[in-house]
Each structure stands twice: as structure tokens, then as C-alpha cells.
Scaffold this motif. Structure first.
Motif, short mmCIF file in Angstrom:
data_model
loop_
_atom_site.label_atom_id
_atom_site.label_comp_id
_atom_site.label_asym_id
_atom_site.label_seq_id
_atom_site.Cartn_x
_atom_site.Cartn_y
_atom_site.Cartn_z
N TYR A 197 0.87 -1.18 0.00
CA TYR A 197 0.00 0.00 0.00
C TYR A 197 0.91 1.23 0.00
O TYR A 197 1.36 1.66 -1.05
CB TYR A 197 -0.94 -0.04 1.21
N ASP A 220 -0.60 -0.61 -4.76
CA ASP A 220 -1.83 0.20 -4.80
C ASP A 220 -1.67 1.40 -5.73
O ASP A 220 -0.62 2.03 -5.78
CB ASP A 220 -2.16 0.69 -3.39
N HIS A 262 -6.45 -1.31 -7.12
CA HIS A 262 -6.99 -0.84 -5.84
C HIS A 262 -8.32 -1.50 -5.48
O HIS A 262 -9.08 -0.95 -4.69
CB HIS A 262 -7.16 0.68 -5.86
N LEU A 266 -9.20 0.44 -2.13
CA LEU A 266 -7.76 0.46 -1.93
C LEU A 266 -7.19 -0.95 -2.00
O LEU A 266 -7.87 -1.91 -1.64
CB LEU A 266 -7.41 1.02 -0.53
N HIS A 268 -5.05 -2.48 0.19
CA HIS A 268 -4.62 -2.07 1.52
C HIS A 268 -3.81 -3.14 2.25
O HIS A 268 -3.38 -2.92 3.38
CB HIS A 268 -5.87 -1.69 2.34
N LYS A 270 -0.61 -5.33 3.36
CA LYS A 270 0.84 -5.14 3.49
C LYS A 270 1.39 -6.54 3.77
O LYS A 270 1.49 -6.97 4.93
CB LYS A 270 1.18 -4.21 4.65
N ASN A 289 2.74 -0.61 7.19
CA ASN A 289 3.08 -0.28 5.81
C ASN A 289 4.59 -0.27 5.63
O ASN A 289 5.35 0.02 6.57
CB ASN A 289 2.52 1.10 5.44
N SER A 472 -4.66 -6.12 8.47
CA SER A 472 -4.57 -4.80 7.83
C SER A 472 -5.92 -4.09 7.80
O SER A 472 -5.99 -2.90 7.50
CB SER A 472 -4.06 -4.95 6.39
N ASN A 474 -9.25 -2.07 8.71
CA ASN A 474 -9.61 -1.02 9.65
C ASN A 474 -10.89 -1.34 10.42
O ASN A 474 -11.38 -0.50 11.17
CB ASN A 474 -9.77 0.32 8.93
N GLY A 479 -14.53 -0.35 4.34
CA GLY A 479 -13.29 -1.02 3.97
C GLY A 479 -13.48 -2.48 3.67
O GLY A 479 -12.89 -3.02 2.73
N ASN A 483 -12.10 -2.55 0.14
CA ASN A 483 -10.65 -2.62 0.13
C ASN A 483 -10.13 -4.06 0.08
O ASN A 483 -10.74 -4.97 0.64
CB ASN A 483 -10.07 -1.97 1.39
N ASP A 485 -7.94 -6.38 1.81
CA ASP A 485 -7.45 -6.42 3.18
C ASP A 485 -7.45 -7.84 3.69
O ASP A 485 -8.10 -8.73 3.10
CB ASP A 485 -8.34 -5.58 4.11
#
Length: 563
Positions: A197, A220, A262, A266, A268, A270, A289, A472, A474, A479, A483, A485
């Protein structure tokens, strides 16, 4: 680091705290832990208390019921701690009381051959960092003012390597990621799939670059447009560090081996996945990150699993995203939790987003928080911005319960701060600014951007049913639906304890700054230890507040001493 918890069932009137001594592995003699404050001083308080740990706890006992110890140079093996009750029957006459010794292993690996967990130090805004700067002759210019300038930042490690400041700030997470890359470098049979990301740490990018065609990567490329100016910014613009890094990696790895994307919002994740003969064998992930802020400024976590089954699930996720990111949400992989129970190892479950329904991942996390019977610790970077979803609702309910809980967020606006007892249950990022009283030095804010970046919840760490939700994600509905994740659940008391100690470390660090800001004028009076009532003529003892039934302090005292 380790957490020491103490308790006294019926404290005597002359009880003035705890002395702590320890033997390092292989040593015959005990060393003393030191306190920053004492009962009396030969000079004015602001001169005597200089922020350093000056006073041995055998002479200046700890007037608290727990303490996190950071050995200066940690050794692998067994540390022996000796905790002694200290009494003051006469003014300034200290007498040793009951003493207990306990061996604690500080081996650096969480589960040898299976799992290791690391944290960033998150001490750029601290008295420790202010002292470190003086010691090493540094200023605050250890990170670039503009994140996109990171790849060419002149103060990076190769220019000031003797200071070791990046190793110090990056702490366990820094060690995990660069040990992972060094291990890959040494074995030409290993290939790496990377999901990135934020990406501006030059040593990290150079290490991926050195892998040549052994690397595949997804970087990303999300952007945002300013509503007023129409200016586009983000990872997807040509001048971003992410775009420059991706182009460098494309050149070194070869055509078709580096992609941008993305998902619906995103990319997102890592994550680093190590493969041998085409099969995943090791995976690194978490909230950190691969950037200056991620490793050296923010509070973050990172994990490494040496497990083919767990790494294989991440590899499936990477393959789907690499080949057809737009269709990921419709894949079977994204629609269920993936449980990996193995004999003799913690049970691990994984959930990959984006998925159609946020409840798939957030529902179990919220339910676990609601079902807690002992304690909950949590740290979510953007939870104040998350107005809905099962986790936010559960945290709001938690704050209204007498159940013991501590939370840490980057900003707390709109969230409940106090527990039913009236004590603080949630803190956010604080640093000592220009008005900090002596002897406290003004601290650096850590530059632009957030400082608390963790995403985790710890439920009932002191019980066999303990579990940690991390990754990762949120933990927000938007998200989870938009995203790329990963969310992970580890059902294990040892792992839960690791995250609980990290939560306590952050909470105490920030709660102290909150109290300093609220009561600056009176601080010099508080920079002494309290003597017994018979000597001080005060109406209360230092320990009284820890014995108020149902209070956070009372629950805190009992929880950590009885594990």
C-alpha cells in the motif's frame, strides 16, 4: 519487553510500594530497576527529577501495581525477577517486607518454527526519543517531509547508520521484515509475492529490486480528487513514491510481474509471501506499511507465519488479485472464513476482503467483544470515523460496561472516553508540546499524518479462550466491502498476552500525556513519592485509589497480578 503485575490483599498503613530487581540470563547478581521520582530531594524538584531513571526502586519504590520492563540489551533466555514490598515505619526509614521471585522467558520468538510477532516502537513522540536525539546528535529530520520524496531521502540508514535510529524506532517489526528479506536473499530458490500500500522505504524497495525475476508485486494505485481544486493525489499519480517504486520493480522483475490496482477502493494489504517450488511456505502481514511512517513513526504490528497452510491461503488471495482484481469480491475465497486448526499450535482463522457483506468479517469480531467476560484491549486507527458496523457498536457498548477495557485510537472525537466508574477507558494520540512543564522536554509530533495505526482487539487475554483479531483491516464496513485487506483471528493466550502488553504500553504512554495537559500547573507537587499517612499527614494513602471496588484501577490491579 515483559509486564510485571503485583498485588497486596490488605496493604498496611506503612506500605510504600514495590522494589523490583532482576537477574539476566547467565548472571549471578540481581540488578535494580530504577524510578524517575523519589520521596525527597536534596535540590529543587525540577532539578532533581530530570526525566531519567535515577532512583533505584529499593530506595524509591514503584507506587503502582504493574510495570513494563524493557531490558537495555535483551538476552535470549530466562530472566529472574524479585519483587519486594517496601515499608516506611519511620520517616525515610525503608524496611523490606514480603519478597517473591519469578522466572520469565524473554525469548524473542513467539512460537518457535510457527509464529513471530513484532511491534514498532512508536516512540518518536516521547521523552525516550528526545533523550535518544541528544545521545546520537540527531534532529527531527529522520523522515522526509513529503512521503513521495522517501526513496531519495538523504538521511536514510546508509548515511547515518552508526546511530541505529531506524532499528531503534522500527523495533520488532523492523527486525521481522528485514530478516524476512535477508532470508530470501540468501536462498535463490525462494520467490516472493508482495502486496504493498504505502511504499517509500528505500531499503525495503531496494531489497525487492534485488530479487529480480524472483518477485511479483501488486502496488496500490488509488487516488482521490480535491472537491474544491480538482487536484488529484494519491498512490496512482505518476510522481508518487508508489508509482516510482512500481516502475523500478517492473524494470528489475520483468514484464508482467508488477501490477497496479486498488480493488473497489484500496489495495490495503501489506503482505510478503515466500514460495519455494511454487508453493507458499512463509508469510508476513499485519498493519505495518512498508514506509517511513509505517515503520518508524506509527504504532503498528507485524506477524510472520512459518506455515504452509496459512501462507497458502495468502497465496490464493494474491493469485486472484494478480490475475483479476475486479472479480475478487465474487470469489469463493472472499465469502467465508478460513480456519486453520493444527495440533499443538494456536488456531488461526483468516478472512479476505473485499466481500459483499461486511458482516462476514465484522460480525464475529463484534460478537467476541460483546461476549468478553474478563477484559478487552483494542487499538483502531480510524474508529472515530467509523460510525457503523458491528465492531464500532460493540466498542460503544463496551464503554458503558463495568468490564475492564482499555482502548487507544489516533483521534477519539465522537467516541465515549470514560467507563461507568468515571475513569478513562479510551485515549488518543498526545505529545508534550511547547507548554510542557519541567523537567519534561517538548516532544516532536512525528510529522504530518496519523501516529496510532494499529488495528487489533484482544478478548479475555487471561483466559484459555483468549483471542486476538488483527490484520490490515480497519474494521469498518466501507473497507470490508471495498478494500483489499486481511483480517486474522489467533486463538491463543500467549499471543493475546503479547497484544495486551502492547496495548497497555500505549495506553499508559498516552494517558500520562492527557493528564499532563489537564493539570500542568500542579505537576511539580506530583513529582514525589507519597509517604505513609502517619508521616505525611495526608488523608489518603497512595494505594487507596487502587482499592475502590468496581473501578478501572481496582480491576487493573487484580487482572494483571492474578494471571
Amino acid at each position: 519487553m515483559c509486564l510485571l503485575g503485583f498485588d497486596v490483599d490488605n496493604p498496611e498503613d506503612d506500605f510504600v510500594g514495590f522494589a523490583v530487581e532482576y537477574k539476566e540470563p547467565g548472571d549471578a547478581e540481581f540488578k535494580r530497576l530504577h524510578n524517575r521520582i523519589a520521596f525527597d530531594y536534596d535540590v529543587p524538584v525540577v532539578a532533581a527529577v530530570d526525566g531519567q531513571r535515577t532512583f533505584p526502586t529499593t530506595e524509591a519504590p514503584l507506587q503502582t501495581f504493574r510495570w513494563v520492563h524493557f531490558p537495555w540489551e535483551p538476552r535470549k533466555g530466562i530472566y529472574t525477577y524479585k519483587v519486594t514490598k517496601m515499608h516506611m515505619p519511620q520517616d525515610m526509614k525503608l524496611v523490606r517486607g514480603t519478597s517473591i521471585e519469578l522466572p520469565i522467558s524473554l525469548d524473542p520468538v513467539t512460537y518457535e518454527g510457527f509464529l513471530d510477532i513484532g511491534f514498532t516502537r512508536n516512540f518518536a513522540s516521547s521523552q525516550a526519543f528526545e533523550a535518544k536525539k541528544v545521545q546520537l546528535g540527531l534532529d527531527n529530520d529522520i523522515i522526509p517531509a513529503d512521503a513521495d520524496a522517501g526513496l531519495d531521502f538523504v538521511n536514510k540508514k546508509h548515511d547515518i547508520a552508526p546511530t541505529g535510529i531506524y532499528d531503534w524506532l522500527g523495533f520488532g517489526a523492523h527486525q521481522l521484515v528485514f530478516e524476512f528479506l535477508d532470508w530470501v536473499k540468501q536462498d535463490a530458490s525462494i520467490e516472493v509475492d508482495a502486496l504493498c500500500y504505502d511504499l517509500n522505504e528505500p531499503d525495503f524497495v531496494a531489497a525487492l529490486e534485488a530479487l529480480g525475476p524472483r518477485l511479483r508485486a501488486i502496488v496500490d494505485d488509488s487516488t482521490s480528487t480535491d472537491k474544491d481544486t480538482g487536484v488529484v493525489s494519491g498512490h496512482g499519480i505518476a510522481s508518487s513514491a508508489e508509482s516510482v517504486s512500481a516502475q523500478r520493480l517492473l524494470t528489475s522483475a520483468g514484464a508482467g510481474r508488477v501490477k497496479r490496482g486498488h480493488f473497489n477502493g484500496l489495495q490495503h494489504n501489506k503482505v510478503l509471501i515466500a514460495k519455494q517450488a511454487g508453493k507458499a511456505i512463509r508469510v508476513l502481514g499485519g498493519s505495518t506499511n512498508f514506509s517511513y511512517r509505517g515503520l518508524y513513526i506509527q504504532a503498528n504490528n507485524m506477524f510472520v507465519f512459518n506455515d504452509a497452510t496459512i501462507a497458502g491461503l495468502y497465496q490464493q488471495m494474491f493469485e486472484l488479485a494478480f490475475n483479476d482484481m475486479d472479480s475478487f469480491k465474487a470469489s469463493k475465497l472472499s465469502k467465508v472464513w478460513h480456519s486453520v486448526p493444527q495440533p499443538g499450535k494456536p488456531t488461526v482463522s483468516l478472512c479476505f476482503s473485499p466481500h459483499t457483506k461486511a458482516e462476514l468479517s465484522l460480525g464475529p469480531a463484534g460478537a467476541a467483544i460483546d461476549a468478553a467476560t474478563s477484559s478487552v484491549f483494542y487499538s483502531f486507527a480510524f474508529m472515530n470515523q467509523t460510525k457503523s458496523g458491528e465492531v464500532r457498536k460493540a466498542l460503544d457498548r463496551l464503554m458503558k460496561k463495568p468490564l475492564f477495557s482499555y482502548g487507544v485510537v489516533n483521534r477519539k472525537g465522537g467516541m465515549e472516553l470514560l467507563k461507568p466508574s468515571g475513569e478513562v477507558g479510551l485515549v488518543d494520540f498526545k505529545y508534550l508540546a511547547d507548554h510542557a512543564p519541567e523537567p519534561f522536554k517538548t516532544e516532536w509530533s512525528g510529522g504530518g499524518g496519523i501516529n496510532i495505526h494499529h488495528k487489533f482487539a484482544v478478548v479475555d487475554f487471561d483466559k484459555p479462550t483468549a483471542k486476538v483479531y488483527a490484520g490490515s483491516s480497519n474494521f469498518a464496513p466501507s473497507g470490508e466491502k471495498g478494500n483489499g485487506d486481511h483480517m486474522i483471528v489467533i486463538e491463543d493466550q500467549r499471543v493475546a498476552t503479547v497484544f495486551a502488553i502492547e496495548s497497555l504500553r500505549m495506553f499508559d504512554h498516552l494517558n500520562f500525556r492527557t493528564r499532563m495537559a489537564e493539570d500542568l500547573a500542579d505537576q511539580p507537587k506530583k513529582l514525589t513519592l507519597k509517604k505513609p499517612k502517619a508521616i505525611s499527614k495526608l488523608k489518603t494513602s497512595w494505594f487507596d485509589k487502587f482499592y475502590v471496588a468496581g473501578s478501572q484501577r481496582a480491576l487493573d490491579r487484580m487482572l494483571f497480578s492474578r494471571k
